[in-house]
Design a protein around this motif. Structure first.
Motif, PDB file in Angstrom:
ATOM      1  N   MET A   1      -3.231  16.555  23.246  1.00  0.00           N
ATOM      2  CA  MET A   1      -2.034  17.111  22.104  1.00  0.00           C
ATOM      3  C   MET A   1      -2.671  17.003  20.707  1.00  0.00           C
ATOM      4  SD  MET A   1       0.050  18.327  24.121  1.00  0.00           S
ATOM      5  CE  MET A   1       1.447  18.585  23.087  1.00  0.00           C
ATOM      6  N   GLN A   2      -3.969  16.635  20.444  1.00  0.00           N
ATOM      7  CA  GLN A   2      -4.285  16.442  18.922  1.00  0.00           C
ATOM      8  C   GLN A   2      -4.719  17.986  18.477  1.00  0.00           C
ATOM      9  OE1 GLN A   2      -3.650  13.012  18.728  1.00  0.00           O
ATOM     10  NE2 GLN A   2      -5.145  12.880  17.308  1.00  0.00           N
ATOM     11  N   ALA A   3      -4.898  18.013  17.200  1.00  0.00           N
ATOM     12  CA  ALA A   3      -5.404  19.232  16.639  1.00  0.00           C
ATOM     13  C   ALA A   3      -6.880  19.552  16.835  1.00  0.00           C
ATOM     14  CB  ALA A   3      -5.046  19.425  14.957  1.00  0.00           C
ATOM     15  N   PRO A   4      -7.181  20.690  16.893  1.00  0.00           N
ATOM     16  CA  PRO A   4      -8.681  20.878  17.128  1.00  0.00           C
ATOM     17  C   PRO A   4      -9.591  20.429  15.656  1.00  0.00           C
ATOM     18  CG  PRO A   4      -7.851  22.978  16.932  1.00  0.00           C
ATOM     19  CD  PRO A   4      -6.758  21.975  16.956  1.00  0.00           C
ATOM     20  N   ASP A   5     -10.831  20.040  15.924  1.00  0.00           N
ATOM     21  CA  ASP A   5     -11.437  19.661  14.769  1.00  0.00           C
ATOM     22  C   ASP A   5     -11.781  20.782  13.813  1.00  0.00           C
ATOM     23  OD1 ASP A   5     -11.887  17.055  15.525  1.00  0.00           O
ATOM     24  OD2 ASP A   5     -14.055  17.159  16.203  1.00  0.00           O
ATOM     25  N   GLU A   6     -11.693  21.705  14.349  1.00  0.00           N
ATOM     26  CA  GLU A   6     -11.589  23.261  13.517  1.00  0.00           C
ATOM     27  C   GLU A   6     -10.611  23.044  12.140  1.00  0.00           C
ATOM     28  OE1 GLU A   6     -10.321  26.375  15.886  1.00  0.00           O
ATOM     29  OE2 GLU A   6     -10.991  27.877  14.488  1.00  0.00           O
ATOM     30  N   LEU A   7      -9.474  22.458  12.360  1.00  0.00           N
ATOM     31  CA  LEU A   7      -8.396  22.533  11.458  1.00  0.00           C
ATOM     32  C   LEU A   7      -9.046  21.348  10.250  1.00  0.00           C
ATOM     33  CD1 LEU A   7      -5.760  23.757  10.679  1.00  0.00           C
ATOM     34  CD2 LEU A   7      -4.843  22.078  12.168  1.00  0.00           C
TER      35      LEU A   7
ATOM     36  N   LEU B   1      -7.335  16.317   6.539  1.00  0.00           N
ATOM     37  CA  LEU B   1      -6.430  15.484   7.394  1.00  0.00           C
ATOM     38  C   LEU B   1      -6.651  16.266   8.870  1.00  0.00           C
ATOM     39  CD1 LEU B   1      -3.225  14.594   5.239  1.00  0.00           C
ATOM     40  CD2 LEU B   1      -5.234  13.194   5.949  1.00  0.00           C
ATOM     41  N   GLY B   2      -6.584  17.616   8.799  1.00  0.00           N
ATOM     42  CA  GLY B   2      -6.713  18.173  10.109  1.00  0.00           C
ATOM     43  C   GLY B   2      -5.600  18.212  10.891  1.00  0.00           C
ATOM     44  N   LYS B   3      -4.278  18.209  10.084  1.00  0.00           N
ATOM     45  CA  LYS B   3      -2.891  18.191  10.661  1.00  0.00           C
ATOM     46  C   LYS B   3      -2.341  19.726  10.403  1.00  0.00           C
ATOM     47  CE  LYS B   3      -2.983  13.791  11.468  1.00  0.00           C
ATOM     48  NZ  LYS B   3      -2.941  13.412  12.756  1.00  0.00           N
ATOM     49  N   SER B   4      -1.390  20.090  10.971  1.00  0.00           N
ATOM     50  CA  SER B   4      -0.755  21.252  10.726  1.00  0.00           C
ATOM     51  C   SER B   4       0.732  21.101  10.385  1.00  0.00           C
ATOM     52  CB  SER B   4      -0.799  22.394  12.385  1.00  0.00           C
ATOM     53  OG  SER B   4      -0.177  23.387  11.988  1.00  0.00           O
ATOM     54  N   PRO B   5       1.406  21.981   9.676  1.00  0.00           N
ATOM     55  CA  PRO B   5       0.797  23.230   8.849  1.00  0.00           C
ATOM     56  C   PRO B   5      -0.002  22.908   7.809  1.00  0.00           C
ATOM     57  CG  PRO B   5       3.029  22.729   8.154  1.00  0.00           C
ATOM     58  CD  PRO B   5       2.789  21.661   9.147  1.00  0.00           C
ATOM     59  N   VAL B   6      -0.815  23.987   7.264  1.00  0.00           N
ATOM     60  CA  VAL B   6      -1.469  24.034   6.110  1.00  0.00           C
ATOM     61  C   VAL B   6      -1.094  25.427   5.545  1.00  0.00           C
ATOM     62  CG1 VAL B   6      -3.670  23.978   5.054  1.00  0.00           C
ATOM     63  CG2 VAL B   6      -3.227  22.299   6.883  1.00  0.00           C
ATOM     64  N   LEU B   7      -1.124  25.523   4.478  1.00  0.00           N
ATOM     65  CA  LEU B   7      -0.711  26.812   3.692  1.00  0.00           C
ATOM     66  C   LEU B   7      -2.398  27.128   3.082  1.00  0.00           C
ATOM     67  CD1 LEU B   7       2.059  28.429   2.040  1.00  0.00           C
ATOM     68  CD2 LEU B   7      -0.131  28.136   0.589  1.00  0.00           C
TER      69      LEU B   7
END
Ligand SMILES: N[C@@H](CCC(=O)N[C@@H](CS)C(=O)NCC(=O)O)C(=O)O
Length: 219
Positions: free
Chosen positions: A37-43, A49-55
């Protein structure tokens, strides 16, 4: 073009909803959660921080939902979805804008962890962990959540919205805690929260945002 870096099935859905309400054109770059359930490293290439959202827009990168929402309202809102500055509703809106991530979500995150840790533990420690963390859940997390739910139910009581007589940024920010808590405990005894969810799910902009954001477990 304004781009939202959106993780599937996440609180980022609110930002898409806000943009749909305002009619602001945007791109969605979708990221899929990993098995854990983590965000992929791509973020992390977009924000450390690699969290979502990012604008991202015009070379600027902003993380953290509340900051993103403030940026969108300031740059593209034209005074919409924010009650008149200085009014009681305005301060209610600012309360909920900060409170949603600052106070409401941590309790829900704690509850998620108390449930997930035993589930993912090696089978031989699972019963002990489940008993110990279940006690924390009953003695601390659930009473805390009840306190928050009472605050939400009472706040919706006057107009059906969190700040003033119509939809505002407060409702958009609060939608994620309300949806998440609803899945966990249900709203059989909290009619204002139940009606709030029905009302927002019925909005054209909310539904359009779901189409852009992809499958969402909460609506
Ligand atoms: N308070 C932050 C929370 C950001 C956050 O934790 N986002 C979740 C999405 S629901 C996430 O990216 N989770 C994946 C991960 O932690 O790897 C915000 O509102 O932006």
């Amino acid at each position: 073009m304004l781009t939202i870096h959106h993780l599937n099935n996440s609180r980022s859905q609110r930002v898409l909803w806000l943009l749909e309400e305002l009619g602001v054109p945007y791109d969605v770059k979708r990221y899929e959660r990993t098995k854990t359930m983590q965000a992929p490293d791509e973020l992390k290439r977009i924000h450390p921080l690699g969290k979502s959202p990012v604008l991202t827009e015009d070379g600027r990168t902003i993380a953290e939902t509340g900051a993103i929402v403030e940026y969108i309202l300031t740059r593209h809102g034209g005074g919409r979805l924010m009650p008149a500055p200085g009014s009681d509703s305005y301060w209610d809106a600012r309360h909920f804008l900060h409170y949603a991530e600052g106070s409401a979500m941590p309790v829900l995150f704690l509850m998620l962890m108390l449930q997930t840790i035993p589930e993912r533990a090696p089978f031989y420690v699972r019963p002990i962990l489940a008993a110990a963390l279940g006690r924390v859940d009953r003695m601390y997390a659930r009473p805390q959540l009840a306190l928050h739910l009472d605050h939400w139910e009472q706040s919706l009581g006057t107009t059906g919205w969190f700040a003033g007589p119509e939809l505002s940024v407060a409702d958009i920010m609060m939608s994620f805690p309300v949806e998440t808590a609803g899945k966990r405990v249900g709203y059989a005894e909290r009619p204002h929260l139940r009606d709030f969810l029905l009302r927002i799910h019925d909005r054209q902009a909310y539904r359009q945002a779901l189409k852009r954001g992809g499958p969402y477990a909460y609506a």
